[in-house]
Design a protein around this motif. Structure first.
Motif, PDB file in Angstrom:
ATOM      1  N   ARG A 153      93.258  33.641  22.720  1.00  0.00           N
ATOM      2  CA  ARG A 153      93.759  33.495  24.040  1.00  0.00           C
ATOM      3  C   ARG A 153      95.365  34.004  24.315  1.00  0.00           C
ATOM      4  NH1 ARG A 153      90.432  29.520  26.339  1.00  0.00           N
ATOM      5  NH2 ARG A 153      89.416  28.358  24.882  1.00  0.00           N
ATOM      6  N   ARG A 154      96.127  33.322  24.737  1.00  0.00           N
ATOM      7  CA  ARG A 154      97.308  33.877  25.073  1.00  0.00           C
ATOM      8  C   ARG A 154      98.256  34.342  23.674  1.00  0.00           C
ATOM      9  NH1 ARG A 154     100.039  28.887  27.593  1.00  0.00           N
ATOM     10  NH2 ARG A 154     100.879  30.750  29.184  1.00  0.00           N
ATOM     11  N   TYR A 156      96.527  35.690  21.232  1.00  0.00           N
ATOM     12  CA  TYR A 156      95.487  36.630  20.623  1.00  0.00           C
ATOM     13  C   TYR A 156      96.233  38.096  20.588  1.00  0.00           C
ATOM     14  CZ  TYR A 156      91.822  39.929  19.576  1.00  0.00           C
ATOM     15  OH  TYR A 156      91.073  40.698  19.031  1.00  0.00           O
ATOM     16  N   PRO A 157      97.175  38.498  21.614  1.00  0.00           N
ATOM     17  CA  PRO A 157      97.786  39.822  21.452  1.00  0.00           C
ATOM     18  C   PRO A 157      98.546  39.708  20.411  1.00  0.00           C
ATOM     19  CG  PRO A 157      97.775  39.079  23.588  1.00  0.00           C
ATOM     20  CD  PRO A 157      97.137  37.946  22.773  1.00  0.00           C
ATOM     21  N   SER A 160      96.834  40.063  17.010  1.00  0.00           N
ATOM     22  CA  SER A 160      96.120  41.340  16.850  1.00  0.00           C
ATOM     23  C   SER A 160      97.230  42.416  16.540  1.00  0.00           C
ATOM     24  CB  SER A 160      95.365  41.890  18.032  1.00  0.00           C
ATOM     25  OG  SER A 160      96.250  41.804  19.070  1.00  0.00           O
ATOM     26  N   TYR A 161      98.521  42.215  17.014  1.00  0.00           N
ATOM     27  CA  TYR A 161      99.540  43.087  16.665  1.00  0.00           C
ATOM     28  C   TYR A 161      99.867  42.835  15.144  1.00  0.00           C
ATOM     29  CZ  TYR A 161     103.233  46.354  17.538  1.00  0.00           C
ATOM     30  OH  TYR A 161     104.070  47.379  17.377  1.00  0.00           O
ATOM     31  N   TYR A 164      97.778  44.402  13.061  1.00  0.00           N
ATOM     32  CA  TYR A 164      98.044  45.988  13.126  1.00  0.00           C
ATOM     33  C   TYR A 164      99.057  46.282  11.883  1.00  0.00           C
ATOM     34  CZ  TYR A 164      99.473  50.475  14.725  1.00  0.00           C
ATOM     35  OH  TYR A 164      99.831  51.929  14.855  1.00  0.00           O
ATOM     36  N   LYS A 168      99.231  48.484   8.541  1.00  0.00           N
ATOM     37  CA  LYS A 168     100.037  49.546   8.645  1.00  0.00           C
ATOM     38  C   LYS A 168     100.957  49.572   7.177  1.00  0.00           C
ATOM     39  CE  LYS A 168      98.856  52.215  11.620  1.00  0.00           C
ATOM     40  NZ  LYS A 168      97.991  53.342  11.257  1.00  0.00           N
ATOM     41  N   MET A 169     101.205  48.322   6.995  1.00  0.00           N
ATOM     42  CA  MET A 169     102.131  47.963   5.693  1.00  0.00           C
ATOM     43  C   MET A 169     101.188  47.746   4.454  1.00  0.00           C
ATOM     44  SD  MET A 169     105.661  46.499   6.986  1.00  0.00           S
ATOM     45  CE  MET A 169     106.401  47.461   5.677  1.00  0.00           C
ATOM     46  N   LEU A 252     106.151  36.739  25.880  1.00  0.00           N
ATOM     47  CA  LEU A 252     105.605  37.169  24.648  1.00  0.00           C
ATOM     48  C   LEU A 252     106.775  37.885  23.997  1.00  0.00           C
ATOM     49  CD1 LEU A 252     101.877  37.854  24.403  1.00  0.00           C
ATOM     50  CD2 LEU A 252     102.939  35.749  23.959  1.00  0.00           C
ATOM     51  N   SER A 253     107.754  38.729  24.616  1.00  0.00           N
ATOM     52  CA  SER A 253     108.752  39.336  23.995  1.00  0.00           C
ATOM     53  C   SER A 253     109.194  38.897  22.696  1.00  0.00           C
ATOM     54  CB  SER A 253     109.768  39.668  25.019  1.00  0.00           C
ATOM     55  OG  SER A 253     109.440  40.328  26.066  1.00  0.00           O
ATOM     56  N   ALA A 257     108.807  39.674  18.958  1.00  0.00           N
ATOM     57  CA  ALA A 257     109.807  40.120  17.910  1.00  0.00           C
ATOM     58  C   ALA A 257     109.903  39.488  16.647  1.00  0.00           C
ATOM     59  CB  ALA A 257     111.082  40.051  18.732  1.00  0.00           C
ATOM     60  N   LEU A 258     109.546  38.191  16.660  1.00  0.00           N
ATOM     61  CA  LEU A 258     109.715  37.597  15.527  1.00  0.00           C
ATOM     62  C   LEU A 258     108.313  37.642  14.723  1.00  0.00           C
ATOM     63  CD1 LEU A 258     110.828  35.079  13.914  1.00  0.00           C
ATOM     64  CD2 LEU A 258     109.722  33.495  15.264  1.00  0.00           C
ATOM     65  N   MET A 260     106.959  40.738  14.426  1.00  0.00           N
ATOM     66  CA  MET A 260     107.120  42.028  13.929  1.00  0.00           C
ATOM     67  C   MET A 260     108.240  41.963  12.546  1.00  0.00           C
ATOM     68  SD  MET A 260     107.143  44.190  17.057  1.00  0.00           S
ATOM     69  CE  MET A 260     107.568  45.852  16.466  1.00  0.00           C
TER      70      MET A 260
ATOM     71  N   LEU B 111     114.734  41.009  12.151  1.00  0.00           N
ATOM     72  CA  LEU B 111     114.741  40.264  13.337  1.00  0.00           C
ATOM     73  C   LEU B 111     115.663  40.499  14.545  1.00  0.00           C
ATOM     74  CD1 LEU B 111     113.229  38.052  15.212  1.00  0.00           C
ATOM     75  CD2 LEU B 111     114.664  36.434  14.100  1.00  0.00           C
ATOM     76  N   PHE B 114     114.696  43.999  15.947  1.00  0.00           N
ATOM     77  CA  PHE B 114     113.709  43.712  16.904  1.00  0.00           C
ATOM     78  C   PHE B 114     113.919  43.186  18.021  1.00  0.00           C
ATOM     79  CE2 PHE B 114     111.032  44.235  12.905  1.00  0.00           C
ATOM     80  CZ  PHE B 114     110.448  45.363  13.132  1.00  0.00           C
ATOM     81  N   TYR B 156      96.519  48.044  21.617  1.00  0.00           N
ATOM     82  CA  TYR B 156      95.541  46.957  21.770  1.00  0.00           C
ATOM     83  C   TYR B 156      96.072  45.731  22.102  1.00  0.00           C
ATOM     84  CZ  TYR B 156      91.566  43.572  20.669  1.00  0.00           C
ATOM     85  OH  TYR B 156      90.634  42.802  20.951  1.00  0.00           O
ATOM     86  N   PRO B 157      96.988  45.160  21.735  1.00  0.00           N
ATOM     87  CA  PRO B 157      97.669  43.882  21.975  1.00  0.00           C
ATOM     88  C   PRO B 157      98.018  43.776  23.535  1.00  0.00           C
ATOM     89  CG  PRO B 157      98.603  44.422  19.935  1.00  0.00           C
ATOM     90  CD  PRO B 157      97.971  45.721  20.511  1.00  0.00           C
ATOM     91  N   SER B 160      94.388  43.764  25.386  1.00  0.00           N
ATOM     92  CA  SER B 160      93.939  42.344  25.315  1.00  0.00           C
ATOM     93  C   SER B 160      94.697  41.245  26.129  1.00  0.00           C
ATOM     94  CB  SER B 160      93.846  41.864  23.974  1.00  0.00           C
ATOM     95  OG  SER B 160      95.310  41.492  23.374  1.00  0.00           O
ATOM     96  N   TYR B 161      96.023  41.506  26.270  1.00  0.00           N
ATOM     97  CA  TYR B 161      96.839  40.564  26.998  1.00  0.00           C
ATOM     98  C   TYR B 161      96.383  40.813  28.515  1.00  0.00           C
ATOM     99  CZ  TYR B 161     100.409  37.137  28.225  1.00  0.00           C
ATOM    100  OH  TYR B 161     101.024  36.057  28.598  1.00  0.00           O
ATOM    101  N   TYR B 164      93.388  39.142  29.342  1.00  0.00           N
ATOM    102  CA  TYR B 164      93.574  37.855  29.410  1.00  0.00           C
ATOM    103  C   TYR B 164      94.199  37.421  30.906  1.00  0.00           C
ATOM    104  CZ  TYR B 164      95.934  33.121  28.752  1.00  0.00           C
ATOM    105  OH  TYR B 164      96.270  31.927  28.476  1.00  0.00           O
ATOM    106  N   SER B 253     107.956  44.870  23.934  1.00  0.00           N
ATOM    107  CA  SER B 253     108.343  43.803  25.113  1.00  0.00           C
ATOM    108  C   SER B 253     108.507  44.668  26.675  1.00  0.00           C
ATOM    109  CB  SER B 253     109.922  43.752  24.835  1.00  0.00           C
ATOM    110  OG  SER B 253     110.060  43.021  23.684  1.00  0.00           O
TER     111      SER B 253
END
Lengths: 272, 272
Positions: A153-154, A156-157, A160-161, A164, A168-169, A252-253, A257-258, A260, B111, B114, B156-157, B160-161, B164, B253
């Motif tokens: 749900r909320r 999920y973004p 999924s990030y 991602y 990449k890493m 979600l900002s 951030a956390l 990432m 952190l 970001f 994609y994030p 998907s949001y 939602y 963000s």
DNA sequence: CGAGAAATAGAATATTTGTTCCAAAGCCGC
DNA sequence: GCGGCTTTGGAACAAATATTCTATTTCTCG
């Protein structure tokens, strides 16, 4: 290069012409075009040299670019932007107030609210980060074979990030997205770890996967809203995010951030 | 006239100092002060000569005025206003690069970066939003039967949001996620609209779906990074987001704030 | 009213910034 | 690989712009 003799008379015309020529542009001029399109608000207050440095091209490239667009030179282009120069307020809060003044419910007023919510969330995160928990979360995930990311749900973004960035890493990671109502719980192998993300109302599937992992002795890292969240009881390391909601929706900002920071730190730790 | 040796470091300080001296000023300098106070937003884009003409004084009077305020000259004063208008993020990417090469980054340091990236992005969004494009995007999507949301990889994030939020707001929406390499292009029906999200490097599938929709006469709304993006040409309304971008690590963000404002505005518009 | 100080205007100068031009490098079709 | 065409980088040049200087005017106060 076929030049156009007349200069654009408005910013709209400028944009249209830019869009029209951008495809057939060689490398350096393309860089100019991209940088100028991305920073068109700075044209009015920049010099050729500054713009050129920003686009990473020599000044003469910027000149040629202006001429291709139909201006006699940079000065003429700049004049267009200087005349149209809207008092884009220096002060962030004034600007925000202007946005909100667009009328309650108007798109720009909504945007102002969401920007504000995001900003407050980030500020709260900056003040209230639990460094010990973060370090522990990194340690746990860096030691895992595969990281199982789950969030629905909320959340999920965010999940999924995370998947991602892990990808990449080059961190082995699996995103549990609940497609087909499959929970893939048997994908959890000894040596793996779970990174679970959920906010109130906490999603059953996420909690269930975390509980399952814990029962099998796998470490669980939780990313959630409160220390009293049911996820907190299931997790070896709990990260909480003080997110500000606007209306029914969460910005979600701060969470991103956390997330990432976590993912990148884990990626770096595994390289070393 | 007692000169002050240090220059104002901010616009607030500038205003304070101006208010402090304006009363004891002789005629010509008073004219300068009045005109500049009334047109402070044009300082960034004007020359000494223009300002002098506006205040109806000779250029040298403007120079003296600048010096009385504590600046070495007009250029220094102008720099203050130019930088205030386009703040903060000049060599942000080098900062991140240093962080990555150098300390390998403690999690808290990461952190912090970001958080800062998110904050700057939000601030830039507040200043640079194209309100007309936003209004148009809302109009297009509010009029659609079904909204098709597409965005892959780092976008994609966001997609998907969006899906939602549309769902919560009871807007018929379909998320095209590329699972199974199916593009579901035949799900696009007359009366529908496409909301495409993509950033450099632009994902082929997203562009292709947008192109397909356009060819069939369906409206397309684009959410992308630059006006020169290939998506911009395919879209009826283009929203650009000034997000700080470094390799895989995009803060999102600002993108999410804009996406949420868009989705909520569309939801509200359809209710009415 | 007149001497001295402050303020002013405009010309002269210094500096920055824009613009042009050409040699070198890159690209493409042959 | 070779000739023609396009693109590029940088140095030389031109224009615009900021800044200083000083003779002149304007105030101020005895």
């Amino acid at each position: 290069m076929d030049e156009i003799s007349t200069a654009p008379a408005s910013i709209e015309e400028f944009r249209a012409r830019l869009a029209g020529v951008i495809d057939g542009l060689p490398r350096r001029l393309r860089q100019c075009a991209d940088h100028i399109a991305a920073n068109s608000d700075r044209i009015a207050v920049s010099t050729v040299a500054e713009l050129a440095a920003g686009a990473d091209v020599p000044p003469s490239a910027v000149m040629r670019f202006c001429q291709i667009l139909g201006f006699s030179g940079f000065s003429e282009m700049q004049r267009l932007f200087r005349e149209a120069y809207a008092p884009g307020w220096p002060d962030y809060s004034t600007r925000l107030r202007n946005l909100k003044d667009g009328g309650a419910g108007s798109p720009q007023a909504l945007l102002g609210e969401f920007i504000e919510a995001g900003r407050l969330s980030l500020e709260a995160l900056a003040k209230g980060v639990d460094e010990a928990a973060l370090a522990q979360a990194v340690a746990v995930l860096a030691a895992a074979e595969t990281v199982h990311v789950v969030g629905l749900r909320r959340a999920y973004p965010v999940a999924s990030y995370l998947a991602y960035v892990f990808d990449k890493m080059e961190v082995p990671a699996m995103l549990h997205d609940g497609v087909g109502k499959l929970d893939h719980r048997f994908a959890l192998r000894p040596g793996d770890a779970v990174l679970a993300v959920t906010f109130a109302p906490y999603s059953e599937e996420t909690l269930s996967l975390a509980a399952d992992a814990r029962q099998r002795g796998l470490p669980v890292v939780g990313l959630t809203d409160l220390l009293t969240s049911p996820l907190a009881r299931l997790a070896d390391a709990v990260l909480t995010v003080p997110e500000v909601d606007f209306g029914a929706f969460r910005s979600l900002s701060a969470t991103l951030a956390l997330a990432m920071a976590l993912a990148v730190a884990v990626g770096s730790a595994r390289e070393g």
